[in-house]
Scaffold this motif. Structure first.
Motif, PDB file in Angstrom:
ATOM      1  N   PRO A  55       8.020  59.154   3.780  1.00 26.68           N
ATOM      2  CA  PRO A  55       8.996  60.271   4.458  1.00 26.68           C
ATOM      3  C   PRO A  55      10.120  60.369   3.673  1.00 26.68           C
ATOM      4  O   PRO A  55      10.598  59.679   3.024  1.00 26.68           O
ATOM      5  CB  PRO A  55       9.154  59.528   5.803  1.00 26.68           C
ATOM      6  N   PHE A  56      10.713  61.501   3.788  1.00 27.56           N
ATOM      7  CA  PHE A  56      11.889  62.024   3.418  1.00 27.56           C
ATOM      8  C   PHE A  56      11.864  62.394   1.734  1.00 27.56           C
ATOM      9  O   PHE A  56      11.989  63.292   1.250  1.00 27.56           O
ATOM     10  CB  PHE A  56      13.281  61.071   3.929  1.00 27.56           C
ATOM     11  N   PHE A  57      12.047  61.218   1.310  1.00 26.65           N
ATOM     12  CA  PHE A  57      11.756  61.274  -0.388  1.00 26.65           C
ATOM     13  C   PHE A  57      10.614  60.418  -0.824  1.00 26.65           C
ATOM     14  O   PHE A  57      10.488  59.536  -0.212  1.00 26.65           O
ATOM     15  CB  PHE A  57      13.164  60.676  -0.843  1.00 26.65           C
ATOM     16  N   ASP A  58      10.131  60.640  -2.068  1.00 24.51           N
ATOM     17  CA  ASP A  58       8.872  59.892  -2.384  1.00 24.51           C
ATOM     18  C   ASP A  58       9.383  58.782  -3.064  1.00 24.51           C
ATOM     19  O   ASP A  58      10.469  58.712  -3.393  1.00 24.51           O
ATOM     20  CB  ASP A  58       7.777  60.759  -3.286  1.00 24.51           C
ATOM     21  N   GLY A  59       8.487  57.765  -3.553  1.00 28.04           N
ATOM     22  CA  GLY A  59       8.806  56.666  -4.220  1.00 28.04           C
ATOM     23  C   GLY A  59       9.239  56.796  -5.615  1.00 28.04           C
ATOM     24  O   GLY A  59      10.205  56.067  -6.068  1.00 28.04           O
ATOM     25  N   PHE A  60       9.284  57.822  -6.311  1.00 30.47           N
ATOM     26  CA  PHE A  60       9.627  58.101  -7.685  1.00 30.47           C
ATOM     27  C   PHE A  60      11.253  58.454  -7.428  1.00 30.47           C
ATOM     28  O   PHE A  60      12.058  58.008  -8.166  1.00 30.47           O
ATOM     29  CB  PHE A  60       9.099  59.439  -8.344  1.00 30.47           C
ATOM     30  N   TYR A  61      11.700  59.104  -6.348  1.00 35.67           N
ATOM     31  CA  TYR A  61      12.954  59.323  -6.200  1.00 35.67           C
ATOM     32  C   TYR A  61      13.756  58.063  -6.008  1.00 35.67           C
ATOM     33  O   TYR A  61      15.095  57.736  -6.555  1.00 35.67           O
ATOM     34  CB  TYR A  61      13.201  60.134  -4.872  1.00 35.67           C
ATOM     35  N   TRP A  62      13.148  57.005  -5.151  1.00 41.38           N
ATOM     36  CA  TRP A  62      13.746  56.064  -4.793  1.00 41.38           C
ATOM     37  C   TRP A  62      13.655  54.953  -5.884  1.00 41.38           C
ATOM     38  O   TRP A  62      14.894  54.097  -6.110  1.00 41.38           O
ATOM     39  CB  TRP A  62      13.363  55.195  -3.543  1.00 41.38           C
ATOM     40  N   CYS A  63      12.965  55.063  -6.744  1.00 40.64           N
ATOM     41  CA  CYS A  63      12.784  54.279  -7.900  1.00 40.64           C
ATOM     42  C   CYS A  63      13.812  54.572  -8.927  1.00 40.64           C
ATOM     43  O   CYS A  63      14.651  53.921  -9.436  1.00 40.64           O
ATOM     44  CB  CYS A  63      11.572  54.477  -8.739  1.00 40.64           C
ATOM     45  N   ASN A  64      13.941  55.764  -9.015  1.00 39.54           N
ATOM     46  CA  ASN A  64      15.291  56.358  -9.863  1.00 39.54           C
ATOM     47  C   ASN A  64      16.518  55.922  -9.294  1.00 39.54           C
ATOM     48  O   ASN A  64      17.488  55.702 -10.150  1.00 39.54           O
ATOM     49  CB  ASN A  64      15.129  58.031  -9.859  1.00 39.54           C
ATOM     50  N   GLN A  65      16.652  55.997  -7.861  1.00 40.14           N
ATOM     51  CA  GLN A  65      17.967  55.634  -7.156  1.00 40.14           C
ATOM     52  C   GLN A  65      18.222  54.302  -7.504  1.00 40.14           C
ATOM     53  O   GLN A  65      19.375  53.750  -7.948  1.00 40.14           O
ATOM     54  CB  GLN A  65      18.006  55.760  -5.647  1.00 40.14           C
ATOM     55  N   ILE A  66      17.348  53.308  -7.365  1.00 40.23           N
ATOM     56  CA  ILE A  66      17.186  51.868  -7.640  1.00 40.23           C
ATOM     57  C   ILE A  66      17.793  51.563  -9.137  1.00 40.23           C
ATOM     58  O   ILE A  66      18.664  50.561  -9.459  1.00 40.23           O
ATOM     59  CB  ILE A  66      16.150  51.043  -7.297  1.00 40.23           C
ATOM     60  N   ARG A  67      17.100  52.607 -10.156  1.00 43.09           N
ATOM     61  CA  ARG A  67      17.154  52.149 -11.358  1.00 43.09           C
ATOM     62  C   ARG A  67      18.731  52.562 -11.815  1.00 43.09           C
ATOM     63  O   ARG A  67      19.168  52.001 -12.814  1.00 43.09           O
ATOM     64  CB  ARG A  67      16.178  52.907 -12.244  1.00 43.09           C
ATOM     65  N   GLU A  68      19.326  53.196 -11.158  1.00 43.65           N
ATOM     66  CA  GLU A  68      20.882  53.492 -11.341  1.00 43.65           C
ATOM     67  C   GLU A  68      21.730  52.146 -11.184  1.00 43.65           C
ATOM     68  O   GLU A  68      22.913  52.034 -11.647  1.00 43.65           O
ATOM     69  CB  GLU A  68      21.603  54.702 -10.482  1.00 43.65           C
ATOM     70  N   LEU A  69      21.222  51.356 -10.425  1.00 46.96           N
ATOM     71  CA  LEU A  69      22.049  50.122  -9.796  1.00 46.96           C
ATOM     72  C   LEU A  69      21.285  48.710 -10.635  1.00 46.96           C
ATOM     73  O   LEU A  69      22.246  47.721 -10.674  1.00 46.96           O
ATOM     74  CB  LEU A  69      21.991  50.133  -8.414  1.00 46.96           C
ATOM     75  N   SER A  70      20.251  48.746 -10.901  1.00 46.64           N
ATOM     76  CA  SER A  70      19.473  47.373 -10.997  1.00 46.64           C
ATOM     77  C   SER A  70      18.325  47.798 -12.056  1.00 46.64           C
ATOM     78  O   SER A  70      17.589  48.732 -11.964  1.00 46.64           O
ATOM     79  CB  SER A  70      19.127  46.836  -9.621  1.00 46.64           C
ATOM     80  N   LYS A  71      17.983  46.408 -12.649  1.00 45.79           N
ATOM     81  CA  LYS A  71      16.854  46.480 -13.385  1.00 45.79           C
ATOM     82  C   LYS A  71      15.705  45.534 -12.650  1.00 45.79           C
ATOM     83  O   LYS A  71      14.648  45.123 -13.426  1.00 45.79           O
ATOM     84  CB  LYS A  71      17.266  45.714 -14.768  1.00 45.79           C
ATOM     85  N   VAL A  72      15.966  45.391 -11.418  1.00 42.28           N
ATOM     86  CA  VAL A  72      14.809  44.588 -10.702  1.00 42.28           C
ATOM     87  C   VAL A  72      13.386  45.235 -10.962  1.00 42.28           C
ATOM     88  O   VAL A  72      13.139  46.404 -11.236  1.00 42.28           O
ATOM     89  CB  VAL A  72      15.115  44.668  -9.116  1.00 42.28           C
ATOM     90  N   PRO A  73      12.420  44.507 -11.085  1.00 47.32           N
ATOM     91  CA  PRO A  73      10.937  44.802 -11.127  1.00 47.32           C
ATOM     92  C   PRO A  73      10.523  45.642 -10.086  1.00 47.32           C
ATOM     93  O   PRO A  73      10.884  45.215  -8.806  1.00 47.32           O
ATOM     94  CB  PRO A  73      10.102  43.685 -11.334  1.00 47.32           C
ATOM     95  N   ILE A  74      10.042  46.783 -10.209  1.00 45.72           N
ATOM     96  CA  ILE A  74       9.352  47.451  -9.237  1.00 45.72           C
ATOM     97  C   ILE A  74       8.117  47.655  -9.416  1.00 45.72           C
ATOM     98  O   ILE A  74       7.579  48.280 -10.477  1.00 45.72           O
ATOM     99  CB  ILE A  74      10.251  49.096  -9.358  1.00 45.72           C
TER     100      ILE A  74
END
Length: 223
Positions: A55-74
């Motif tokens: 819902p709201f935003f897809d997983g690609f969007y959130w992956c991009n957002q997380i990558r702005e902050l962290s290199k945690v494995p996704i």
């Protein structure tokens, strides 16, 4: 280690959560899908399992957002499996892709592989001990076999922990009682026998009747 689950389908989300709990992982489940990044920042997980359709935003969007902050494995987990979806998952910063429907053992293997590649051994020391399909959770003292679970008492947990750590060797009753005393479980010989009987019954209820063998005059062993 802590794993964040971003999955919109409740049945799959619960399956993943229970599977990871069985293997000793701590889980955080996203429930507000417009605040995935806020949850990630607050919980600081070691790995993220990300669906694409959300819902709201897809997983690609959130992956991009997380990558702005962290290199945690996704790890992307999705029923969408076109070549473009797989390319997008990698281009947005994903580390691996599992297609639905999936086998839980494959998912756990992928997770462990990502954790091994990302973190040092000391950081990913298992929260479980596994042998011959029996999994002992060192955090909560539960024991699993396939889809069954048994809750152990503190004494039963210590006994099974000692035996599984010394699998393939015979553990004498004296050594067993010494280990229990060190753990402040003060037992005598009769108490050890009673707890061993109860532990074997619980393992039998899980389908592992002969998991612990008695060596007459020597002690106990797990082969």
């Amino acid at each position: 280690m802590k794993i964040m689950i971003v999955e919109d389908e409740p049945t799959i989300r619960e399956l993943i959560r229970e599977t990871l709990k069985k293997w000793g992982f701590e889980t955080i489940v996203a429930e507000q899908f417009d605040q995935v990044l806020q949850l990630f920042v607050a919980e600081n997980p070691h790995l993220v399992i990300m669906d694409i359709n959300l819902p709201f935003f897809d997983g690609f969007y959130w992956c991009n957002q997380i990558r702005e902050l962290s290199k945690v494995p996704i790890l992307f987990l999705s029923s969408r499996s076109t070549p473009m979806d797989m390319v997008m998952s990698m281009n947005t910063g994903g580390d691996d892709f599992v297609q639905k429907p999936f086998h839980s053992d494959v998912l756990v293997a992928k997770i462990n592989a990502l954790l091994r590649r990302t973190y040092s051994y000391s950081e990913i020391q298992a929260n479980v001990i596994e042998h011959d399909g029996v999994v002992l959770n060192l955090k909560d003292g539960n024991v699993f076999h396939k889809d069954r679970k048994a809750e152990l008492t503190k004494t039963e947990f210590v006994i099974l922990n000692i035996l599984m750590r010394h699998k393939g060797t015979i553990v004498s009753r004296h050594k067993m009682m010494r280990g229990l005393w060190e753990d402040e479980s003060f037992v005598d010989d009769n108490t050890l026998t009673v707890n061993m009987t109860r532990l074997r019954k619980k393992l039998g209820d899980l389908g592992k009747e002969d998991f612990i063998s008695t060596r007459k005059g020597q002690g106990y062993t797990i082969l």
